[in-house]
Design a protein around this motif. Structure first.
Motif, PDB file in Angstrom:
ATOM      1  N   GLN A  29       0.833  -1.199   0.000  1.00 39.96           N
ATOM      2  CA  GLN A  29       0.000   0.000   0.000  1.00 39.96           C
ATOM      3  C   GLN A  29       0.875   1.259   0.000  1.00 39.96           C
ATOM      4  O   GLN A  29       0.576   2.221  -0.705  1.00 39.96           O
ATOM      5  CB  GLN A  29      -0.935   0.002   1.218  1.00 39.96           C
ATOM      6  CG  GLN A  29      -1.949   1.123   1.196  1.00 39.96           C
ATOM      7  CD  GLN A  29      -2.952   0.991   0.055  1.00 39.96           C
ATOM      8  OE1 GLN A  29      -3.312  -0.115  -0.356  1.00 39.96           O
ATOM      9  NE2 GLN A  29      -3.398   2.113  -0.474  1.00 39.96           N
ATOM     10  N   LEU A  30       1.960   1.265   0.779  1.00 36.95           N
ATOM     11  CA  LEU A  30       2.884   2.408   0.796  1.00 36.95           C
ATOM     12  C   LEU A  30       3.478   2.647  -0.593  1.00 36.95           C
ATOM     13  O   LEU A  30       3.631   3.788  -1.030  1.00 36.95           O
ATOM     14  CB  LEU A  30       4.010   2.188   1.817  1.00 36.95           C
ATOM     15  CG  LEU A  30       3.610   2.203   3.288  1.00 36.95           C
ATOM     16  CD1 LEU A  30       4.773   1.751   4.170  1.00 36.95           C
ATOM     17  CD2 LEU A  30       3.131   3.584   3.710  1.00 36.95           C
ATOM     18  N   VAL A  31       3.785   1.556  -1.288  1.00 35.18           N
ATOM     19  CA  VAL A  31       4.311   1.671  -2.655  1.00 35.18           C
ATOM     20  C   VAL A  31       3.227   2.234  -3.569  1.00 35.18           C
ATOM     21  O   VAL A  31       3.468   3.179  -4.330  1.00 35.18           O
ATOM     22  CB  VAL A  31       4.819   0.300  -3.171  1.00 35.18           C
ATOM     23  CG1 VAL A  31       5.157   0.373  -4.653  1.00 35.18           C
ATOM     24  CG2 VAL A  31       6.026  -0.158  -2.356  1.00 35.18           C
ATOM     25  N   LYS A  32       2.034   1.687  -3.462  1.00 33.34           N
ATOM     26  CA  LYS A  32       0.909   2.129  -4.306  1.00 33.34           C
ATOM     27  C   LYS A  32       0.593   3.611  -4.080  1.00 33.34           C
ATOM     28  O   LYS A  32       0.294   4.350  -5.010  1.00 33.34           O
ATOM     29  CB  LYS A  32      -0.319   1.267  -4.010  1.00 33.34           C
ATOM     30  CG  LYS A  32      -1.481   1.522  -4.914  1.00 33.34           C
ATOM     31  CD  LYS A  32      -2.628   0.570  -4.598  1.00 33.34           C
ATOM     32  CE  LYS A  32      -3.814   0.862  -5.479  1.00 33.34           C
ATOM     33  NZ  LYS A  32      -4.952   0.016  -5.143  1.00 33.34           N
ATOM     34  N   GLU A  33       0.693   4.053  -2.814  1.00 35.91           N
ATOM     35  CA  GLU A  33       0.410   5.454  -2.466  1.00 35.91           C
ATOM     36  C   GLU A  33       1.552   6.394  -2.840  1.00 35.91           C
ATOM     37  O   GLU A  33       1.418   7.608  -2.708  1.00 35.91           O
ATOM     38  CB  GLU A  33       0.154   5.569  -0.955  1.00 35.91           C
ATOM     39  CG  GLU A  33      -1.112   4.913  -0.495  1.00 35.91           C
ATOM     40  CD  GLU A  33      -1.218   4.820   1.019  1.00 35.91           C
ATOM     41  OE1 GLU A  33      -0.258   5.185   1.741  1.00 35.91           O
ATOM     42  OE2 GLU A  33      -2.274   4.357   1.503  1.00 35.91           O
ATOM     43  N   GLY A  34       2.681   5.845  -3.272  1.00 32.74           N
ATOM     44  CA  GLY A  34       3.812   6.678  -3.669  1.00 32.74           C
ATOM     45  C   GLY A  34       4.704   7.106  -2.512  1.00 32.74           C
ATOM     46  O   GLY A  34       5.546   7.992  -2.672  1.00 32.74           O
ATOM     47  N   GLN A  35       4.552   6.472  -1.353  1.00 30.27           N
ATOM     48  CA  GLN A  35       5.397   6.809  -0.213  1.00 30.27           C
ATOM     49  C   GLN A  35       6.729   6.062  -0.241  1.00 30.27           C
ATOM     50  O   GLN A  35       7.664   6.420   0.471  1.00 30.27           O
ATOM     51  CB  GLN A  35       4.662   6.526   1.092  1.00 30.27           C
ATOM     52  CG  GLN A  35       3.444   7.416   1.265  1.00 30.27           C
ATOM     53  CD  GLN A  35       2.757   7.165   2.588  1.00 30.27           C
ATOM     54  OE1 GLN A  35       3.410   7.031   3.608  1.00 30.27           O
ATOM     55  NE2 GLN A  35       1.436   7.104   2.563  1.00 30.27           N
ATOM     56  N   LEU A  36       6.802   5.021  -1.058  1.00 31.36           N
ATOM     57  CA  LEU A  36       8.027   4.261  -1.290  1.00 31.36           C
ATOM     58  C   LEU A  36       8.138   3.996  -2.787  1.00 31.36           C
ATOM     59  O   LEU A  36       7.117   3.936  -3.478  1.00 31.36           O
ATOM     60  CB  LEU A  36       7.991   2.907  -0.572  1.00 31.36           C
ATOM     61  CG  LEU A  36       8.135   2.881   0.939  1.00 31.36           C
ATOM     62  CD1 LEU A  36       7.906   1.459   1.458  1.00 31.36           C
ATOM     63  CD2 LEU A  36       9.504   3.382   1.362  1.00 31.36           C
ATOM     64  N   ILE A  37       9.354   3.805  -3.264  1.00 30.49           N
ATOM     65  CA  ILE A  37       9.577   3.383  -4.650  1.00 30.49           C
ATOM     66  C   ILE A  37      10.026   1.930  -4.604  1.00 30.49           C
ATOM     67  O   ILE A  37      10.968   1.594  -3.891  1.00 30.49           O
ATOM     68  CB  ILE A  37      10.685   4.215  -5.330  1.00 30.49           C
ATOM     69  CG1 ILE A  37      10.303   5.679  -5.419  1.00 30.49           C
ATOM     70  CG2 ILE A  37      10.973   3.660  -6.728  1.00 30.49           C
ATOM     71  CD1 ILE A  37      11.418   6.558  -5.953  1.00 30.49           C
TER      72      ILE A  37
END
Length: 121
Positions: A34-42
């Motif tokens: 979810q963090l990746v999907k939200e753009g908080q991680l690459i």
């Protein structure tokens, strides 16, 4: 989620797979996704098995490094791709000094964000 270019792959000193990040953050793997999907991680696909991985420098003491999400948002707004963001974050800048990723880990996020905003000009 992109497959990473060898030149950019070489810039990043260490990588973590999603289960390792989940363990470090004390959350489920679905939360990391979810963090990746939200753009908080690459996250990028690496290696022979094309495993989804995140630069280890993005994970601090039990949390995502402070200032990373805001910096990624600024870079995305400037039109950067995931690969271009990784290249910018892990390329040394002698005026910083070090890399923007190092500066974020050292809680110098204000200066990193200032530089990311200047890229848009």
């Amino acid at each position: 989620m992109t497959e990473i270019d060898a030149k950019i792959d070489a810039l990043v000193p260490a990588w973590l797979n999603l289960p390792d990040i989940a363990e470090k953050l004390g959350v489920e793997v679905t939360r990391v996704r979810q963090l990746v999907k939200e753009g908080q991680l690459i996250a990028v696909r690496r290696g022979e098995n094309r495993v989804l991985m995140v630069p280890a420098a993005f994970i601090g003491e039990g949390k995502v490094v402070k200032g990373l999400a805001g910096t990624l948002t600024l870079l995305r707004d400037d039109g950067f791709s995931d690969e271009e963001m990784l290249e910018w974050l892990f390329t040394a800048d002698e005026t910083l000094p070090g890399t923007p990723a190092d500066a974020l880990r050292e809680n110098r996020g204000t200066e990193v964000k200032r530089r990311a905003q200047a890229l848009a000009v």
